[in-house]
Design an enzyme around this catalytic site. Structure first.
Site, PDB file in Angstrom:
ATOM      1  N   ASN A 166       1.397  -1.129   0.163  1.00 51.25           N
ATOM      2  CA  ASN A 166      -0.190   0.058   0.048  1.00 51.25           C
ATOM      3  C   ASN A 166       1.156   0.605   0.303  1.00 51.25           C
ATOM      4  OD1 ASN A 166      -1.491   1.959   1.118  1.00 51.25           O
ATOM      5  ND2 ASN A 166      -3.447   0.973   1.590  1.00 51.25           N
TER       6      ASN A 166
ATOM      7  N   GLU B 107      -3.398   1.814  -2.492  1.00 53.21           N
ATOM      8  CA  GLU B 107      -3.931   3.217  -2.467  1.00 53.21           C
ATOM      9  C   GLU B 107      -2.932   4.297  -3.650  1.00 53.21           C
ATOM     10  OE1 GLU B 107      -4.717   5.980   1.702  1.00 53.21           O
ATOM     11  OE2 GLU B 107      -3.889   4.203   1.756  1.00 53.21           O
TER      12      GLU B 107
ATOM     13  N   TYR C 123      -8.172  -3.570  -2.590  1.00 51.21           N
ATOM     14  CA  TYR C 123      -8.146  -2.125  -1.840  1.00 51.21           C
ATOM     15  C   TYR C 123      -9.265  -1.692  -1.017  1.00 51.21           C
ATOM     16  CZ  TYR C 123      -7.497   1.792   0.349  1.00 51.21           C
ATOM     17  OH  TYR C 123      -7.002   3.075   1.684  1.00 51.21           O
TER      18      TYR C 123
ATOM     19  N   ASP D 178      -4.338  -4.554   0.327  1.00 50.99           N
ATOM     20  CA  ASP D 178      -4.704  -4.542   1.767  1.00 50.99           C
ATOM     21  C   ASP D 178      -5.856  -4.358   1.669  1.00 50.99           C
ATOM     22  OD1 ASP D 178      -5.021  -2.810   3.853  1.00 50.99           O
ATOM     23  OD2 ASP D 178      -4.643  -0.937   2.963  1.00 50.99           O
TER      24      ASP D 178
ATOM     25  N   ASN E 209      -8.297  -3.969   5.009  1.00 46.68           N
ATOM     26  CA  ASN E 209      -8.365  -3.538   5.612  1.00 46.68           C
ATOM     27  C   ASN E 209      -9.119  -4.667   7.059  1.00 46.68           C
ATOM     28  OD1 ASN E 209      -7.666  -0.885   5.980  1.00 46.68           O
ATOM     29  ND2 ASN E 209      -8.168  -0.428   4.078  1.00 46.68           N
TER      30      ASN E 209
ATOM     31  N   ASP F 118       2.384   4.576   5.528  1.00 45.24           N
ATOM     32  CA  ASP F 118       2.462   4.093   6.600  1.00 45.24           C
ATOM     33  C   ASP F 118       2.518   2.350   7.143  1.00 45.24           C
ATOM     34  OD1 ASP F 118       0.134   3.775   5.398  1.00 45.24           O
ATOM     35  OD2 ASP F 118      -1.078   5.003   6.917  1.00 45.24           O
ATOM     36  N   HIS F 119       2.304   1.197   5.481  1.00 49.25           N
ATOM     37  CA  HIS F 119       2.498   0.022   5.414  1.00 49.25           C
ATOM     38  C   HIS F 119       3.559  -0.194   5.236  1.00 49.25           C
ATOM     39  CE1 HIS F 119      -2.343  -1.143   4.958  1.00 49.25           C
ATOM     40  NE2 HIS F 119      -1.655   0.594   4.910  1.00 49.25           N
TER      41      HIS F 119
END
Length: 258
Positions: free
Chosen positions: A7, A34, A106, A147, A149, A247-248
């Site tokens: 991501n 993303e 995603y 990802d 989530n 942040d990943h």
């Protein structure tokens, strides 16, 4: 065959980080999420110069997915999911690469929960699960990567009690992920690290990376014919600590060749 997922959280703003990691890690195939870039802003030429062909489904806002390959031009087989013609978000793209069907996804975040975004997340998972069931009927190796989530279990978060009301950890979401796996999909990282806390995401706030206050959100689900080839897997955690990184962290698996 080394397949990775990342991501990137804004491909153009973090293109130098992506190119540096590609040079060091040398994955054969990469799923990106993303993108935060419309189709015309995707950095196709820069990736070609790095040795990767690409297909992508961009979007200006928070979404966008892409698949990169060092095997040459990519045969795209699908973009988007069936079941909701009004859902135009860029969250799924699929290709056939080196004998493997690769779906890059995603999955919606779903927060705040409860609410319309959480309802959309649950509906999207159901549509995705229906497509995953269809892929199980193929006599081909299949990997569903990206990802999600979703924090599947308590082992996948540094502090389960903190996420009790979070859409990523709600019982409804975890149940759907578990049900999906029971239809014949193998969670690659959990297969190789059954009792370990393996994280793939660290929030930008409160020095989460420095404290290793992480989550496992990025998953590889493999069908039986592909999971039998699983040789190794890991997280390139150090990339999360690079300046201006996502942040990943990139996550990868290594497969035996046929």
């Amino acid at each position: 065959m080394k397949i990775a997922t990342y991501n990137i959280n804004g491909i153009n703003g973090r293109l130098p980080v992506l190119l540096q990691w590609l040079k060091i890690a040398s994955p054969d195939v990469v799923c990106l999420q993303e993108l935060k870039a419309p189709d015309e802003k995707f950095p196709e030429q820069a990736l070609l110069e790095a040795g990767y062909h690409s297909i992508w489904h961009g979007e200006k806002s928070w979404n966008g997915v892409a698949i990169l390959s060092r095997y040459g031009e990519i045969k795209e087989t699908r973009r988007g999911l069936d079941g909701d013609p009004e859902d135009l978000h860029s969250r799924y793209i699929e290709a056939f690469i080196n004998g493997v069907v690769i779906g890059c996804l995603y999955l919606p975040n779903g927060n705040p929960c409860p609410g319309p975004k959480f309802d959309y997340k649950l509906k999207w998972i159901k549509r995705f699960s229906k497509h995953a069931k269809k892929l199980q009927s193929f006599d081909l190796p299949v990997a569903l990567i990206g990802d999600y989530n979703i924090i599947p279990t308590d082992l996948d978060t540094y502090k389960p009690e903190k996420y009790v009301e979070n859409a990523l950890f709600r019982p409804e979401v975890r149940k759907q992920f578990s049900s999906l796996k029971k239809t014949g999909w193998v969670d690659a990282l959990r297969k190789l690290y059954p009792g370990q806390r393996v994280y793939t995401f660290w929030d930008y706030l409160r020095h989460a990376f420095d404290r290793n206050a992480g989550l496992r959100l990025d998953h590889f689900l493999l069908n039986d014919s592909l999971s039998s080839r699983l040789k190794a897997a890991g997280v390139d955690k150090e990339v999360r600590g690079w300046p201006h990184s996502s942040d990943h962290a990139p996550v990868w698996i290594l497969l035996d060749e046929l």
